[in-house]
Design a protein around this motif. Structure first.
Motif, PDB file in Angstrom:
ATOM      1  N   CYS A 275       0.813  -1.235   0.000  1.00 20.17           N
ATOM      2  CA  CYS A 275       0.000   0.000   0.000  1.00 20.17           C
ATOM      3  C   CYS A 275       0.840   1.275   0.000  1.00 20.17           C
ATOM      4  O   CYS A 275       0.293   2.372   0.041  1.00 20.17           O
ATOM      5  CB  CYS A 275      -0.948  -0.006   1.196  1.00 20.17           C
ATOM      6  SG  CYS A 275      -0.147   0.259   2.796  1.00 20.17           S
ATOM      7  N   ASN A 276       2.168   1.141   0.010  1.00 14.93           N
ATOM      8  CA  ASN A 276       3.112   2.265   0.011  1.00 14.93           C
ATOM      9  C   ASN A 276       3.099   3.097   1.297  1.00 14.93           C
ATOM     10  O   ASN A 276       3.593   4.224   1.311  1.00 14.93           O
ATOM     11  CB  ASN A 276       2.925   3.172  -1.206  1.00 14.93           C
ATOM     12  CG  ASN A 276       3.384   2.500  -2.469  1.00 14.93           C
ATOM     13  OD1 ASN A 276       4.369   1.774  -2.458  1.00 14.93           O
ATOM     14  ND2 ASN A 276       2.674   2.717  -3.555  1.00 14.93           N
ATOM     15  N   HIS A 277       2.529   2.579   2.359  1.00 14.67           N
ATOM     16  CA  HIS A 277       2.560   3.258   3.655  1.00 14.67           C
ATOM     17  C   HIS A 277       3.986   3.221   4.205  1.00 14.67           C
ATOM     18  O   HIS A 277       4.669   2.206   4.103  1.00 14.67           O
ATOM     19  CB  HIS A 277       1.602   2.544   4.623  1.00 14.67           C
ATOM     20  CG  HIS A 277       1.622   3.096   6.012  1.00 14.67           C
ATOM     21  ND1 HIS A 277       1.160   4.358   6.315  1.00 14.67           N
ATOM     22  CD2 HIS A 277       2.043   2.559   7.175  1.00 14.67           C
ATOM     23  CE1 HIS A 277       1.292   4.563   7.610  1.00 14.67           C
ATOM     24  NE2 HIS A 277       1.830   3.486   8.162  1.00 14.67           N
ATOM     25  N   THR A 278       4.468   4.336   4.757  1.00 15.35           N
ATOM     26  CA  THR A 278       5.775   4.374   5.409  1.00 15.35           C
ATOM     27  C   THR A 278       5.581   4.694   6.881  1.00 15.35           C
ATOM     28  O   THR A 278       4.637   5.397   7.262  1.00 15.35           O
ATOM     29  CB  THR A 278       6.719   5.418   4.772  1.00 15.35           C
ATOM     30  OG1 THR A 278       6.116   6.702   4.873  1.00 15.35           O
ATOM     31  CG2 THR A 278       7.032   5.084   3.332  1.00 15.35           C
ATOM     32  N   TRP A 279       6.452   4.161   7.708  1.00 13.88           N
ATOM     33  CA  TRP A 279       6.392   4.415   9.143  1.00 13.88           C
ATOM     34  C   TRP A 279       7.773   4.198   9.735  1.00 13.88           C
ATOM     35  O   TRP A 279       8.664   3.663   9.108  1.00 13.88           O
ATOM     36  CB  TRP A 279       5.347   3.537   9.831  1.00 13.88           C
ATOM     37  CG  TRP A 279       5.670   2.081   9.904  1.00 13.88           C
ATOM     38  CD1 TRP A 279       6.190   1.402  10.972  1.00 13.88           C
ATOM     39  CD2 TRP A 279       5.501   1.108   8.877  1.00 13.88           C
ATOM     40  NE1 TRP A 279       6.361   0.088  10.669  1.00 13.88           N
ATOM     41  CE2 TRP A 279       5.932  -0.124   9.391  1.00 13.88           C
ATOM     42  CE3 TRP A 279       5.024   1.155   7.575  1.00 13.88           C
ATOM     43  CZ2 TRP A 279       5.899  -1.299   8.646  1.00 13.88           C
ATOM     44  CZ3 TRP A 279       4.994  -0.016   6.833  1.00 13.88           C
ATOM     45  CH2 TRP A 279       5.422  -1.218   7.366  1.00 13.88           C
ATOM     46  N   GLU A 280       7.937   4.681  10.966  1.00 16.87           N
ATOM     47  CA  GLU A 280       9.191   4.535  11.698  1.00 16.87           C
ATOM     48  C   GLU A 280       8.912   3.816  13.001  1.00 16.87           C
ATOM     49  O   GLU A 280       7.836   3.949  13.577  1.00 16.87           O
ATOM     50  CB  GLU A 280       9.817   5.891  11.986  1.00 16.87           C
ATOM     51  CG  GLU A 280      10.275   6.614  10.748  1.00 16.87           C
ATOM     52  CD  GLU A 280      10.990   7.916  11.050  1.00 16.87           C
ATOM     53  OE1 GLU A 280      11.068   8.308  12.243  1.00 16.87           O
ATOM     54  OE2 GLU A 280      11.464   8.548  10.109  1.00 16.87           O
ATOM     55  N   ALA A 281       9.902   3.053  13.443  1.00 17.92           N
ATOM     56  CA  ALA A 281       9.808   2.371  14.728  1.00 17.92           C
ATOM     57  C   ALA A 281      11.204   2.275  15.322  1.00 17.92           C
ATOM     58  O   ALA A 281      12.189   2.140  14.597  1.00 17.92           O
ATOM     59  CB  ALA A 281       9.203   0.979  14.557  1.00 17.92           C
TER      60      ALA A 281
ATOM     61  N   CYS B  54       2.657  -4.567   7.751  1.00 14.25           N
ATOM     62  CA  CYS B  54       2.268  -3.159   7.681  1.00 14.25           C
ATOM     63  C   CYS B  54       1.187  -2.873   8.722  1.00 14.25           C
ATOM     64  O   CYS B  54       0.182  -3.581   8.787  1.00 14.25           O
ATOM     65  CB  CYS B  54       1.749  -2.848   6.277  1.00 14.25           C
ATOM     66  SG  CYS B  54       1.086  -1.174   6.093  1.00 14.25           S
ATOM     67  N   PRO B  55       1.353  -1.819   9.528  1.00 11.78           N
ATOM     68  CA  PRO B  55       0.328  -1.479  10.509  1.00 11.78           C
ATOM     69  C   PRO B  55      -0.933  -0.893   9.873  1.00 11.78           C
ATOM     70  O   PRO B  55      -1.973  -0.798  10.507  1.00 11.78           O
ATOM     71  CB  PRO B  55       1.013  -0.458  11.414  1.00 11.78           C
ATOM     72  CG  PRO B  55       2.079   0.141  10.569  1.00 11.78           C
ATOM     73  CD  PRO B  55       2.513  -0.937   9.624  1.00 11.78           C
ATOM     74  N   ASP B  56      -0.835  -0.513   8.593  1.00 11.73           N
ATOM     75  CA  ASP B  56      -1.963   0.107   7.901  1.00 11.73           C
ATOM     76  C   ASP B  56      -2.850  -0.936   7.211  1.00 11.73           C
ATOM     77  O   ASP B  56      -4.051  -0.971   7.415  1.00 11.73           O
ATOM     78  CB  ASP B  56      -1.430   1.118   6.888  1.00 11.73           C
ATOM     79  CG  ASP B  56      -2.364   2.280   6.646  1.00 11.73           C
ATOM     80  OD1 ASP B  56      -3.004   2.727   7.604  1.00 11.73           O
ATOM     81  OD2 ASP B  56      -2.432   2.728   5.497  1.00 11.73           O
ATOM     82  N   CYS B  57      -2.210  -1.822   6.384  1.00 11.87           N
ATOM     83  CA  CYS B  57      -2.999  -2.771   5.594  1.00 11.87           C
ATOM     84  C   CYS B  57      -2.749  -4.228   5.969  1.00 11.87           C
ATOM     85  O   CYS B  57      -3.431  -5.117   5.468  1.00 11.87           O
ATOM     86  CB  CYS B  57      -2.741  -2.577   4.101  1.00 11.87           C
ATOM     87  SG  CYS B  57      -1.136  -3.215   3.541  1.00 11.87           S
ATOM     88  N   GLY B  58      -1.747  -4.481   6.819  1.00 10.68           N
ATOM     89  CA  GLY B  58      -1.428  -5.855   7.198  1.00 10.68           C
ATOM     90  C   GLY B  58      -0.558  -6.576   6.186  1.00 10.68           C
ATOM     91  O   GLY B  58      -0.274  -7.761   6.347  1.00 10.68           O
ATOM     92  N   GLY B  59      -0.126  -5.869   5.138  1.00  7.05           N
ATOM     93  CA  GLY B  59       0.707  -6.478   4.108  1.00  7.05           C
ATOM     94  C   GLY B  59       2.023  -6.997   4.663  1.00  7.05           C
ATOM     95  O   GLY B  59       2.576  -6.442   5.609  1.00  7.05           O
ATOM     96  N   LEU B  60       2.521  -8.069   4.071  1.00  9.86           N
ATOM     97  CA  LEU B  60       3.738  -8.712   4.551  1.00  9.86           C
ATOM     98  C   LEU B  60       4.981  -8.347   3.734  1.00  9.86           C
ATOM     99  O   LEU B  60       6.071  -8.795   4.053  1.00  9.86           O
ATOM    100  CB  LEU B  60       3.558 -10.230   4.544  1.00  9.86           C
ATOM    101  CG  LEU B  60       2.439 -10.742   5.442  1.00  9.86           C
ATOM    102  CD1 LEU B  60       2.275 -12.245   5.276  1.00  9.86           C
ATOM    103  CD2 LEU B  60       2.713 -10.384   6.889  1.00  9.86           C
ATOM    104  N   ARG B  61       4.828  -7.548   2.709  1.00 11.66           N
ATOM    105  CA  ARG B  61       5.972  -7.146   1.876  1.00 11.66           C
ATOM    106  C   ARG B  61       6.547  -5.836   2.410  1.00 11.66           C
ATOM    107  O   ARG B  61       6.356  -4.776   1.830  1.00 11.66           O
ATOM    108  CB  ARG B  61       5.545  -7.032   0.424  1.00 11.66           C
ATOM    109  CG  ARG B  61       5.125  -8.379  -0.157  1.00 11.66           C
ATOM    110  CD  ARG B  61       4.693  -8.284  -1.595  1.00 11.66           C
ATOM    111  NE  ARG B  61       5.754  -7.671  -2.393  1.00 11.66           N
ATOM    112  CZ  ARG B  61       5.507  -6.964  -3.489  1.00 11.66           C
ATOM    113  NH1 ARG B  61       4.287  -6.765  -3.915  1.00 11.66           N
ATOM    114  NH2 ARG B  61       6.506  -6.449  -4.165  1.00 11.66           N
TER     115      ARG B  61
END
Length: 79
Positions: free
Chosen positions: A24-30, A62-69
């Protein structure tokens, strides 16, 4: 005679990772605390968040869509 099971640890380090979901192209930091263990089998990195063990950031979802890539972005990459 070689001792089996001898393990050495390094001091924990704190690293911030930027991740990108390739679904989904969501970016995040942790932020993770990483402990490196050295034993007869090689080096092993153990990841912690909030004091609890967690998986490697690149193996997460992904915390947004649950995607594993999920891909780790270079620290200098634009958001």
């Amino acid at each position: 005679m070689k001792k089996e099971g001898v393990m050495a640890t390094q001091e924990p380090v704190t690293r911030q990772y930027r991740m990108l979901c390739q679904r989904c192209n969501h970016t995040w930091e942790a932020t993770y605390v990483i402990r490196t263990l050295h034993d007869d089998a090689g080096d092993h990195e153990l990841f912690y968040r909030g004091g609890a063990p967690t998986i490697d950031p690149a193996a997460g979802s992904c915390p947004d869509c649950g995607g594993l890539r999920v891909r780790i972005l270079p620290s200098h990459a634009p958001a």
